[in-house]
Structures are given as structure tokens and as C-alpha cells.
Design an enzyme around this catalytic site. Structure first.
Site, mmCIF file in Angstrom:
data_model
loop_
_atom_site.group_PDB
_atom_site.id
_atom_site.type_symbol
_atom_site.label_atom_id
_atom_site.label_comp_id
_atom_site.label_asym_id
_atom_site.label_seq_id
_atom_site.Cartn_x
_atom_site.Cartn_y
_atom_site.Cartn_z
ATOM 1 N N HIS A 183 4.774 16.067 -5.744
ATOM 2 C CA HIS A 183 4.597 14.769 -5.381
ATOM 3 C C HIS A 183 3.729 14.263 -3.993
ATOM 4 C CE1 HIS A 183 8.225 13.414 -7.809
ATOM 5 N NE2 HIS A 183 8.519 14.641 -7.746
ATOM 6 N N LYS A 227 -0.010 5.205 4.755
ATOM 7 C CA LYS A 227 0.336 4.093 4.256
ATOM 8 C C LYS A 227 -0.366 2.847 4.717
ATOM 9 C CE LYS A 227 4.709 6.304 2.468
ATOM 10 N NZ LYS A 227 4.394 6.078 0.599
ATOM 11 N N THR A 270 5.966 3.822 -6.408
ATOM 12 C CA THR A 270 6.595 3.119 -7.419
ATOM 13 C C THR A 270 7.240 1.972 -6.947
ATOM 14 O OG1 THR A 270 8.574 4.441 -6.306
ATOM 15 C CG2 THR A 270 7.614 5.407 -8.372
ATOM 16 N N LYS A 322 8.289 0.049 2.422
ATOM 17 C CA LYS A 322 8.000 1.485 2.105
ATOM 18 C C LYS A 322 8.280 2.431 3.342
ATOM 19 C CE LYS A 322 3.920 0.690 0.589
ATOM 20 N NZ LYS A 322 3.414 1.414 -0.558
ATOM 21 N N ARG A 323 8.311 3.678 3.279
ATOM 22 C CA ARG A 323 8.493 4.442 4.303
ATOM 23 C C ARG A 323 7.232 4.218 5.230
ATOM 24 N NH1 ARG A 323 12.377 8.439 5.171
ATOM 25 N NH2 ARG A 323 11.312 8.965 6.848
ATOM 26 N N LYS A 341 7.429 -1.914 -9.122
ATOM 27 C CA LYS A 341 8.614 -2.711 -8.991
ATOM 28 C C LYS A 341 8.304 -4.377 -8.432
ATOM 29 C CE LYS A 341 11.241 1.300 -7.385
ATOM 30 N NZ LYS A 341 11.501 2.260 -6.317
#
Ligand code: 26W
Length: 822
Positions: free
Chosen positions: A369, A566, A668, A560-561, A672
């Protein structure tokens, strides 16, 4: 292809009589909880409702188990250190198709289902993407008919609760089990002993090479399972999620206690229970703590003992394990299982090493992952050897076996041999769990097309050369039951009224919406649903964190985290730049925006926590400046979790998927958002690439460097300082942050963070800034054309069906597990 139930006629919606349900709820309240309606608290109602649903699920659960037993087919075991399930009640009631009747039943008792549903705690037994994927997969496996069991840990404290205090993240324990957990069933009869440390001696009868051995652990604990039923769509199949809890062998050493050593008498008990007390709240680097390795071994060993026990009970011969069991390793966290299964086969079941190794490899498969080097697990050899002395021997034996094979291959030089070794010999010797998982599996998969390709080129380059058939791609997916049908019933109804109900059984039927993308009446209805969800979110946020936001503004969301790759920082710097521009050009026609952030930082991740503080500092200044009132607002939503996510995704206009290309394995959340009709602004990273392919280039806003360009730029030696000098907009924004405009109480608070961008900018915030800013201007343009926005939003929902986790699970079943679907 996503077919409903292999051509079987779709079952008729179940009929549940709401008066019968109401009677049952009152009956459970009286006889199971011991209260009458007049004295019941909201929690009691919740509990009673769950008991009514649960009883119906249990019927289907028992039927499923019986079918598995009679089928004598292959089973799938999903081993994961994390399951980020969230609440279960709505999932269960809607998959059992009793939502409306239950709502009716409760309103006849003057109880509001939505109100009691809010009281259910989130089961947050996971950090982020990997854990939520495991939860979506469990639901999809029950839906498409995979005979599957999930295995994990029953943490007493799951993911921490995040509070924001003066803009800083504060971590508090979340006690999800405080009111008991009506979904779980303790199964003491399936408890196993788990050993640690101790000594290894030759067994009485030595057998084969390397030989069978006898391990006498110095420390032992008991693993006791708790089972939770996982019900698939329409209640057709109910699988089990089996979570292990650690218990002491002797709860109390009575002799010691009576002799006055009260603490000593409980030491062993406390040590055992601490094993499953808390989830590690880090989803990247781990500083090699032994408790983490103990957790990994604990749940993996218990799961394997259980799998082997069930196999022998059903099939008699452990040698056929690989024909009847497929074990999926969710990342490397259960990778020690490779050595553990070989140990069980050799030391306990008298199978020779070579055969044991074949069985293990045919049984396991592994999903990677992440490519982040700091997240690739490895354990110092001395720690591994002390805790798992027998496994250390087996790791060496496996390594010898693999390296021997590699050395025979032409062109496999010393560098390649050392890269595939299970032991990292550079510096402190360490056991490489990724390599162990890779060699111990017959299939290894990545989670998006790009990520899988990069696995072949980077971390597993040499192993891929040695085993070119092993790596394959399985692009992630999400369950549409939770992420559309439950969290957005308004959209679900609109779609049903437009194209019929087939999409509920086969998400790819959503493509039929494509032909309505230009239909003005449908556009209006679609955007009306969006507005309703935005109003609902605005109302919620007002109560929840005091934020006042205008539902007519563009809701631009990044949830998100918090991680540097990111690039929440890129988004915040853009907010500062936009703030500056609006103030400089108030005469222009700005699209009103609310930038919403949510996410947790690992408690030890300094920069991530600083980024949270920066978002809050910037929010305070911008939100209090009358010059941008009504045009720009920043909200940081505290304690982002599955339940908050269920409110945020349906209300989003714009989905921020802006990681440095090559670094986000899949994402992911991006899916969504897409399901719920948000447009994506994103880099060509992870599954964004495939989202673009499905929605078409014209329905997504892509910016920034590609993964290849990022790699080349890093190779060439990149000078962020030069880039910043050339971008007035970026320089102004960075200077404002650096000089304390947003942190007058501590003007140097962000010096280090911004210096990092000037000096190395590993995550390429500066390099991608102008492209991002231009992309945001394009977003504003699209926003100004309401019909165009609506059309693009519809196209996103219409082409999201492929990202259903039902599709992903069917691909795992066919290509990896080789298991028939019901
Ligand atoms: C050090 C311990 C550790 C290391 C890595 C704990 C957890 C991890 C995970 C691999 C982090 C994770 O959640 N990865 C995410 O997995 C999702 C599901 O495949 C992907 O969509 C995300 O891109 C990926 O970051």
C-alpha cells in the site's frame, strides 16, 4: 464485469412489518435491557434497535456458516492490523433492507432513528486508507459472495480522538467500548496460546533440513477471539470479522498475591492485556518499537492457528491447506505469518521444510500500500531474534533458499542479490518485511495501475526480475452501499427515479446517467441534491465546531491523514495567495469558496502537526477579515473520522487530490468524492490517473508534474529557490507565512516549515504551485458556468461505478484467490 449474483434473479426486497419491528424493539428494551419505554435513555433505544437487527443477521450468519461447511470450498482470509469500520447500525439496517420500516417503527414509539444512530460510537480500529479499504472489502466480500473471514486486533483504544486547542492538535483516548459492544460475540472456545522469546532446541525426532525444532517460549499469552457479523448487500451472505484480544494465562498469581506482592501478582496480566490495548496511530514511519512487532505476531499467529485448526477439522490433512485457503496479507503488518505458517507446518505438523515452504507460498498473497521508504517495515535483527528466535532461524533458511536460486540467474549481480535479501546488511542489520511478504506469496499486488508500475521499477525491482509473473495490479474501490446509498439517500433516490434501481446491485449501471448529463431538468435536480447536502453539512458544522459557512459557496474539501506528501501545505499556500489576490482586486468577480480541511497527524510527526496549526492560524486571520467576507473562508473540521466523512463527501463540490505524483499509492477518498458528484482537482497520481480515464479529460482538472517528471527533477537537482523567485504569487504567500502574518503571537512559528520549501522542497510544493494556482483559476471559471459544472459533476457520478470495491473484490477472487463466487 459486475453482474448481479451470477445471473440469479435479484431477490425481492424483504418485507418487514413496522408494527412487528416496533413490538420487537420494545420487547428487547424490556427483557434484554431491563427498561420500559418511559424510562429508556436514547442509548437504550439504540441498543434495543441493534438487538432487533442483530437477531435477523444472526439467522443469515448461521445459514452462511452452514453453507460454507457444506460447500467444502476454498475460503479467503483477510489478515489486517487495521479495520476502520465506523458505525455498523446503518450499514446493517440498510443492507438488511429494513431501514424504512425501522424508521417507521421507531417513530411510532416517538423515537428518531437518526438521533439514536448518532450515539453509536465509531469503531476506529485503523489509521486511514489501508484500514478503511479493509472495511470496504469485508462488506464487498459478503456482497459478492466470497466465503471470507477478516482477522485483526480488537484494540480497546482505537484511533485517538483529535481535539483542536488553540489551533493545535491534541490527542485524547477514544473509548469506543465504554457502553459495551452489541455487535461482537466472544468465542472463548477458540482461544490460542501465543509465545514470545525463550529458547529453541533440536526436537526429539529431527526431520529434514532445516530440521524440525522445539521452541519453548519464555512468555505466553492467550488470544481470545471476538466475532462481528458483516452483512452484505440485501443480507444474502454474512461473513465474520474475527478480532483477537490478549488475555493472561493466569489472570492473577494467587500465591504471589497472598505473599503480599500485589503488583508482581498482576504484572503478567497487565503485560498481556497491554498487547491489544492501543492502535499505533502512525501510518508512516515507525521507530521499531517491540510492542508493535509483538502485536503483529500476536494476531498473525492466532489467525494462522485458527485457519489451520479449521482446515484440519474440515479436510483432515494440513497438506492441502493451499487448495482450500487463500490468505491475503494487508501490507507487511502480518508478513511474519510467512515464517509462522512454515513453523506450524514443520515444528507442529511434521512436514519437511521444502514442502512447507511450497504450501505457504501457494497460500499467501500480499498487497503493498505504499512506496514511502520510511513506511516499509523492517525490524532490527537483535529485536526480531530475541522476540521470535525460531522465526529468525526460519527467515535465514528461507533467505538461503531464495538467494541460492537468484545466484544461478545470469546477470544477477551482488547488488541485486543484496537487494532481494530478507536481511538488510547496510548498517544495523534488519529483517525486511516487504521482501519476506514478497517471496512468501504467489501473488503480490499494488493498489492502482501507476502504483503497481512503480513497484516494479522501484522497491521490488530486483524481486520482480526474479519473479516476473508475481506482481499484478488491483485498483482499489469503495463500497457504494456506505459511500452513496447510506450517506447520500437523496442522490440515491434521484438516480433510482432516473435510471431505475439496477445500479444498487451493479454500480457500473450508473453509466446510464451519462445521457442525462446535458439534460437541464436533471442537472437542476442533481444540483438541488448537492445543495441539500451542503445545507446539511453547514448546519452540522455550526453545531459541531461553530463554523458558519454559506451553502451557496463552492465547498472545496481536502480530508485525509495529514502528511507532507499529500500536500495540505500546497492547498494552504494557495488559500493565502487567493486571500492576497481577492484583497488586491476586490473589483473582480471572485467565486465564493469555503476551503474545508480535516485529518489527523501522527502524534510524533512534527511537521504534520504544524500544518494543522497553520491551517487554523490562516483560518483565523482570513475568517476575521471583512475584506474577504463571503468570498473566502477556511474551516478545519476537528476529529475527522468515518462518521464525519459520511457528511463531508456528499456535500463536496471540489475534491482535492494533490499529492506529489508517484507518492499516493491509490487514494480512496478520491473515489468517494467522485461517487457523490464532486469534481477533482488533482495530480496524475495513484487512482486519479484511472479516474481521469473513466470520466474523460474534460471532466477533471489535472495539474502538476507527472511521477516521471518528479523523479527526473529530483535526479537533476532541483532549486526551489529559483522557482520561488520566478513566481510573484508564491513568493508573496510564502513570505507572508514566514514573516508571521498568521502567527503574530509567535512570528517564527513557521520559519522551519517554509525554510524546508526554500531549501529542498522534497514534496515539490514550489515546483507545482503555479500549475496548481492556474488549475484553481480554471475551477473558478467552470464554477461560473453553472450548467457546465452540473454536467461535469453528473459525469463524475455516472462514471464512478468501476470504482466499486465489488469490482475490486471480483478481480482478487478471480486472479489471486481462485475462489468461486456464490
Ligand atoms: C509504519 C507502519 C505503517 C506503514 C504504512 C502503517 C500503515 C501504513 C499504510 C500502508 C498506510 C496506508 O494507509 N496507505 C494507504 O493505503 C490506501 C489503501 O490502499 C491507499 O489508497 C493510499 O494511497 C495509501 O496511502
Amino acid at each position: 464485469m459486475n453482474k448481479p449474483q451470477k445471473g440469479l434473479p435479484r431477490p425481492e426486497p424483504r418485507q418487514f412489518d413496522s408494527t412487528v419491528l416496533a413490538k420487537e424493539v420494545v420487547e428487547r428494551l424490556t427483557y434484554r435491557i431491563g427498561k420500559d419505554a418511559a424510562n429508556a435513555h436514547k442509548h437504550d433505544w439504540l441498543h434495543a434497535v441493534i438487538l432487533v437487527i442483530r437477531d435477523r443477521i444472526i439467522d443469515a450468519w448461521i445459514r452462511t456458516k452452514k453453507e460454507f461447511h457444506e460447500d467444502k470450498g476454498k475460503r479467503v482470509y483477510y489478515l489486517s492490523l487495521e479495520f476502520l469500520i465506523g458505525r455498523l447500525m446503518r450499514d446493517a439496517v440498510s443492507n438488511m433492507e429494513m431501514l424504512e420500516q425501522m424508521q417507521e417503527a421507531l417513530s411510532s414509539l416517538n423515537v428518531d432513528l437518526d438521533v439514536v444512530a448518532e450515539l453509536e460510537p465509531d469503531a476506529a480500529l485503523g489509521n486511514g486508507g489501508l484500514g478503511r479499504l479493509a472495511a470496504c472489502f469485508m462488506e464487498s466480500m459478503a456482497t459478492v459472495g466470497v466465503p471470507a473471514y477478516g482477522y485483526g486486533i480488537r484494540y480497546v483504544n482505537g484511533m485517538f480522538r483529535q481535539e483542536i486547542s488553540d489551533g493545535w492538535q491534541v490527542e485524547l483516548p477514544e473509548t469506543w467500548l465504554a457502553h459495551g459492544n452489541p455487535w461482537e460475540f466472544e468465542r472463548r472456545e477458540f482461544s490460542y496460546e501465543i509465545g514470545f522469546a525463550g529458547k529453541v532446541e533440536a526436537a526429539e525426532e529431527t526431520l529434514g533440513t532445516p530440521a524440525k525444532m522445539k521452541w519453548s517460549p519464555q512468555e505466553r499469552v492467550v488470544a481470545t477471539p471476538y466475532d462481528t457479523p458483516i452483512v452484505g448487500w440485501r443480507g444474502n451472505q454474512v461473513n465474520s470479522l474475527r478480532l483477537w484480544s490478549a488475555k493472561p494465562i493466569d489472570p492473577i498469581l494467587l500465591d504471589q498475591f497472598n505473599a503480599g506482592d500485589h503488583q508482581g501478582a498482576l504484572r503478567e496480566s497487565n503485560r498481556a492485556q497491554s498487547l491489544t490495548r492501543v492502535l499505533y496511530p502512525a501510518d508512516s514511519s515507525l521507530a521499531g518499537q517491540s510492542l508493535r512487532l509483538r502485536q503483529e505476531y500476536f494476531f498473525t499467529s492466532a489467525s494462522l492457528q485458527d485457519i489451520v485448526r479449521r482446515h484440519i477439522q474440515d479436510f483432515g490433512d494440513v497438506r492441502t491447506l493451499h487448495e482450500k485457503a487463500s490468505i491475503q496479507l494487508n501490507d507487511t503488518h502480518p508478513a511474519v505469518g510467512v515464517a509462522e505458517l512454515v513453523r506450524l507446518l514443520v515444528d507442529v505438523h511434521d512436514i519437511e521444510f521444502a514442502e512447507a515452504w511450497e504450501i505457504a507460498r501457494e497460500t499467501f498473497s500480499y498487497t503493498n500500500h505504499t512506496l514511502l521508504p520510511e513506511a516499509l517495515e523492517s525490524w532490527p535483527v537483535p529485536l526480531f531474534e530475541r522476540l521470535l528466535p525460531r522465526h529468525m532461524q526460519l527467515v535465514y533458511a528461507i533467505n538461503a533458499h531464495i538467494l541460492k536460486k537468484a545466484r544461478k540467474i545470469e546477470g544477477f549481480d551482488d547488488a541485486a542479490v543484496s537487494a532481494i535479501s530478507l536481511i538488510d546488511e547496510n548498517g544495523e542489520r534488519r529483517v525486511r518485511m516487504g521482501n519476506l511478504a514478497f517471496v512468501g506469496s504467489h501473488k503480490v499486488n499494488g493498489v492502482s495501475a501507476l502504483h503497481t508500475e512503480l513497484m516494479k521499477q522501484t522497491v521490488f525491482k530486483d524481486l520482480h526480475k526474479l519473479y516476473p509473473e508475481r506482481i499484478n495490479n488491483k485498483t482499489n474501490g469503495v463500497t457504494f452501499r456506505r459511500w452513496m446509498m447510506q450517506c447520500n439517500p437523496e442522490l440515491t433516490s434521484l438516480i433510482e427515479a432516473t435510471i431505475g434501481a439496477d445500479f444498487k446491485d451493479d454500480a457500473e449501471q450508473l453509466v446510464r446517467l451519462n445521457k442525462f448529463a446535458d439534460d437541464a431538468a436533471f442537472q437542476e435536480k442533481f444540483m438541488e441534491v448537492k445543495l441539500q447536502k451542503k445545507i446539511a453539512l453547514s448546519n452540522h458544522l455550526k453545531n459541531y465546531c461553530g463554523a458558519k459557512i454559506d451553502p451557496n459557496a463552492m465547498f472545496d474539501i481536502q480530508i485525509k491523514r495529514i502528511h507532507e506528501y499529500k500536500r495540505q501545505l500546497l492547498n494552504i499556500v494557495h488559500a493565502v495567495a487567493l486571500y492576497d489576490q481577492i484583497r488586491s482586486h476586490p473589483e473582480l468577480d471572485w467565486a465564493p469558496r469555503v476551503k474545508i480541511f480535516g485529518g489527523k497527524a501522527a502524534p510524533s510527526y512534527h511537521n504534520a502537526k504544524l500544518i494543522i496549526k497553520l491551517a487554523n492560524d490562516v483560518a483565523r486571520v482570513i475568517n476575521n477579515d471583512p475584506a474577504v467576507q463571503g468570498l473566502l473562508k477556511i474551516v478545519f473540521v476537528p476529529n475527522y473520522n468515518v462518521s464525519q466523512a459520511e457528511r463531508l463527501f456528499p456535500a463536496a463540490d471540489l475534491s482535492e487530490q494533490i499529492s506529489t505524483a508517484g507518492m499516493e499509492a491509490s487514494g480512496t477518498g478520491n473515489m468517494k468524492f467522485q461517487v457523490n458528484g464532486a469534481l477533482t482537482i488533482g495530480t496524475l497520481d495513484g487512482a486519479n490517473v484511472e479516474i481521469k480515464e473513466h470520466v474523460g479529460d474534460e471532466n477533471i482538472v489535472i495539474f502538476g508534474m507527472t511521477a516521471e517528471e518528479v523523479a527526473a527533477r529530483r535526479e537533476q537537482g532541483y532549486s526551489p529557490r529559483d522557482v520561488i523567485e520566478q513566481s510573484k504569487e508564491l513568493k508573496q504567500a510564502l513570505t507572508a507565512i514566514q514573516s508571521g502574518t498568521f502567527s503574530p503571537d509567535d512570528p517564527h512559528r513557521y520559519s522551519g516549515l517554509i525554510d524546508g520549501i526554500y531549501e529542498h522542497d522534497w514534496f515539490m510544493v514550489a515546483a507545482d504551485f503555479d500549475s496548481y494556482s492556474n488549475a484553481q483559476r480554471r475551477v473558478d471559471e467552470i464554477w461560473s458556468d453553472k450548467k457546465l459544472w452540473a454536467k461535469m459533476a453528473i459525469k463524475n457520478t455516472a462514471n464512478s461505478g468501476w470504482f466499486s470495491s465489488d469490482r475490486t473484490i471480483r478481480q482478487y477472487a478471480e486472479d489471486i484467490w481462485k475462489v468461486g463466487l456464490k
